[in-house]
Enzyme design. Structure first.
Site, PDB file in Angstrom:
ATOM      1  CG  HIS A 284      -0.502  -0.008   2.522  1.00 47.69           C
ATOM      2  ND1 HIS A 284      -0.159   1.159   3.194  1.00 47.69           N
ATOM      3  CD2 HIS A 284      -0.286  -1.015   3.406  1.00 47.69           C
ATOM      4  CE1 HIS A 284       0.231   0.864   4.423  1.00 47.69           C
ATOM      5  NE2 HIS A 284       0.182  -0.454   4.575  1.00 47.69           N
ATOM      6  CG  ASP A 296       2.534   0.096   7.909  1.00 47.76           C
ATOM      7  OD1 ASP A 296       2.106  -0.490   6.903  1.00 47.76           O
ATOM      8  OD2 ASP A 296       1.812   0.432   8.863  1.00 47.76           O
ATOM      9  CD  GLU A 330      -3.392  -1.527   5.340  1.00 43.54           C
ATOM     10  OE1 GLU A 330      -3.649  -2.479   6.094  1.00 43.54           O
ATOM     11  OE2 GLU A 330      -2.757  -0.512   5.713  1.00 43.54           O
ATOM     12  CD  GLU A 331      -1.412   2.096   7.555  1.00 39.00           C
ATOM     13  OE1 GLU A 331      -2.156   1.655   8.439  1.00 39.00           O
ATOM     14  OE2 GLU A 331      -0.226   1.735   7.436  1.00 39.00           O
ATOM     15  CG  ASP A 358       0.872  -3.912   5.033  1.00 38.76           C
ATOM     16  OD1 ASP A 358       1.723  -3.094   5.448  1.00 38.76           O
ATOM     17  OD2 ASP A 358      -0.352  -3.789   5.263  1.00 38.76           O
ATOM     18  CG  HIS A 428       0.373   2.459  12.577  1.00 40.14           C
ATOM     19  ND1 HIS A 428      -0.842   1.919  12.969  1.00 40.14           N
ATOM     20  CD2 HIS A 428       0.594   1.989  11.319  1.00 40.14           C
ATOM     21  CE1 HIS A 428      -1.329   1.161  11.995  1.00 40.14           C
ATOM     22  NE2 HIS A 428      -0.469   1.188  10.985  1.00 40.14           N
TER      23      HIS A 428
END
Length: 462
Positions: A284, A296, A330-331, A358, A428
């Site tokens: 992503h 990520d 995606e997130e 991912d 994140h």
């Protein structure tokens, strides 16, 4: 005696659905793939640009659009058969100025702690909120405490990731519900805000953001939601034990906007024998905004692009059409993955295999597969090909969020599984940056993905 039994065993194994023994040709091909990736790879160079020249790529942001344009440009420069953009409407949420929080033990006596707003949270009122705080270990504690003990307070969710689980994604899954649904559930009992312990196995001062949902709560009932660092969470918990009457102050300026247009970026090498059978490899393109999203999922993006580049570099012409898809959103919505699957279904496209990266750019350990027994037996027969590269983990399980909507009609779904022990140190958070990437590990992951794509293209699905 053994010479007489061996042919019989071979026949029996074949009748039971096992694939033929991988050939010397396959071993040679994998060697060529790994060598090319490690000696003449491009994934690290690509990721350097994506991370350091573009940066964090939150859906709907200017940086996300820059990443789309970059991805389209780089895929076209590979000289593959087709590159296009697939329009998708995505949510737009902005963080605003840096969040601020402190613990107040008595008027004028405060201790600052690191927090960040969770993605999709509403802001605090101007000037912030300050209220008593109550600690819970999970959503089920809310019902035990009830409105009498929660109303007017900030709920502090402090269930950590379970440290004795070797599979760290399992530990993550065991506590992420408090991040995703914590605000919606606490609001039902009259809470004025929530603070959630970061999903992190390491003790540090980096709060970790992530998606959250208010469910069907009306706007008037939505409350602000933030993550607190693991060090901050332990400090807050200790101070609460000493003085349950302490207060907590939060100030956040985040905001949700109307949906905006963005794009999945798609590139294709058309198959020579079965052009209407599609194999997908992807990651992503969007990321959270605190760091630059190198693990990520910048890593998954460049590894997926590298699959097509490596196949061209070694001169392999696939039998089936192979697509790289750089998914958007995606997130905080999965809009890109859903849109790709919807369009594929509407066109009647036959997808036979999909692979997603991912889980960070760490050393590849293997794959997890969502498939039937016949295909898994075939996959298991390829395991000896990967063992020289210390890739041993082949298991049934999940695949990837973006390729999940493709499930059905016999498709094999797979997820690259790197070593996960350090992944949630960065997930994140502000420290998910390019300097946390190891070039060799990134390139090994790209080669591992390319090798699996090659084998599925050569032997097909069962």
């Amino acid at each position: 005696m053994l010479r007489k039994i061996t042919p019989i065993l071979f026949i029996l194994l074949s009748l039971n659905g096992f694939a033929q023994t991988p050939s010397v040709e396959d071993s040679t091909m994998l060697k060529k793939i790994y060598t090319t990736s490690l000696v003449n790879g491009k994934s690290y160079e690509w990721l350097d640009y994506l991370s350091n020249q573009i940066g964090g790529r939150l859906s709907g942001s200017i940086n996300a659009q820059k990443a789309v344009e970059w991805g389209e440009k780089e895929l076209k420069e590979l000289g593959i058969d087709k590159v296009w953009l697939q329009s998708v409407m995505v949510p737009k949420w902005t963080r605003g100025v840096t969040e601020f929080a402190y613990i107040e033990t008595e008027p004028g006596k405060t201790t600052n702690v690191p927090i960040c707003a969770l993605g999709g949270s509403v802001p605090t009122p101007i000037g912030g909120i300050k209220a008593p705080i109550i600690e819970v270990k999970g959503l089920e504690d809310l019902r035990t405490l009830g409105t009498d003990q929660i109303e007017g307070k900030i709920v502090f969710y402090n269930r950590p990731m379970q440290p004795d689980l070797i599979q760290t994604f399992e530990a993550y899954g065991g506590c992420v519900d408090q991040r995703y649904s914590g605000a919606a559930e606490a609001a039902k009992f009259g809470a004025v805000g929530v603070i959630v312990r970061s999903m992190n196995l390491r003790m540090d001062d980096f709060p970790h953001t992530g998606a959250m949902s208010y469910g069907d709560l009306p706007n008037s009932d939505k409350i602000p939601a933030a993550a607190i660092s693991t060090n901050g969470a332990d400090l807050l918990s200790s101070m609460l034990r000493l003085n349950p009457k302490i207060k907590f102050h939060i100030n956040m300026n985040c905001r949700s906007w109307k949906d905006v247009e963005s794009f999945n970026v798609i590139g294709q090498i058309t198959g020579t024998d079965f052009p209407n059978e599609y194999m997908v490899v992807g990651g992503h393109l969007d990321s959270w905004d605190l760091g630059d999203g190198s693990h990520d999922d910048g890593a998954g993006v460049v590894q997926s692009m590298e699959v097509l580049r490596l196949l061209k570099e070694i001169g392999y012409k696939p039998k089936r059409s192979i697509r790289v898809v750089l998914f958007m959103n995606e997130e905080n919505g999965l809009r890109g993955g859903k849109k790709y699957a919807k369009v594929a279904k509407s066109k009647g496209e036959k997808h036979v295999f999909a692979l997603e990266s991912d889980a960070g750019a760490f050393t590849p350990r293997g794959f997890s597969f969502d498939c039937d027994d016949a295909n898994f037996n075939q996959i298991q027969s390829w395991k000896p090909l990967f063992e020289p590269y210390l890739v041993h983990y082949f298991a049934k399980g999940g695949s990837g969020a973006d390729i999940g909507p493709l499930k059905g009609n016999g498709i094999v779904l797979a997820g690259l599984r790197p070593d996960s022990q350090r992944y949630f140190d960065y997930h994140h958070a502000k420290n998910d940056t390019f300097d946390a990437i190891n070039k060799r590990e990134l390139e090994l992951g790209a080669a591992t993905m390319t090798s699996l794509v090659y084998l599925f293209d050569k032997y097909g699905v069962k």
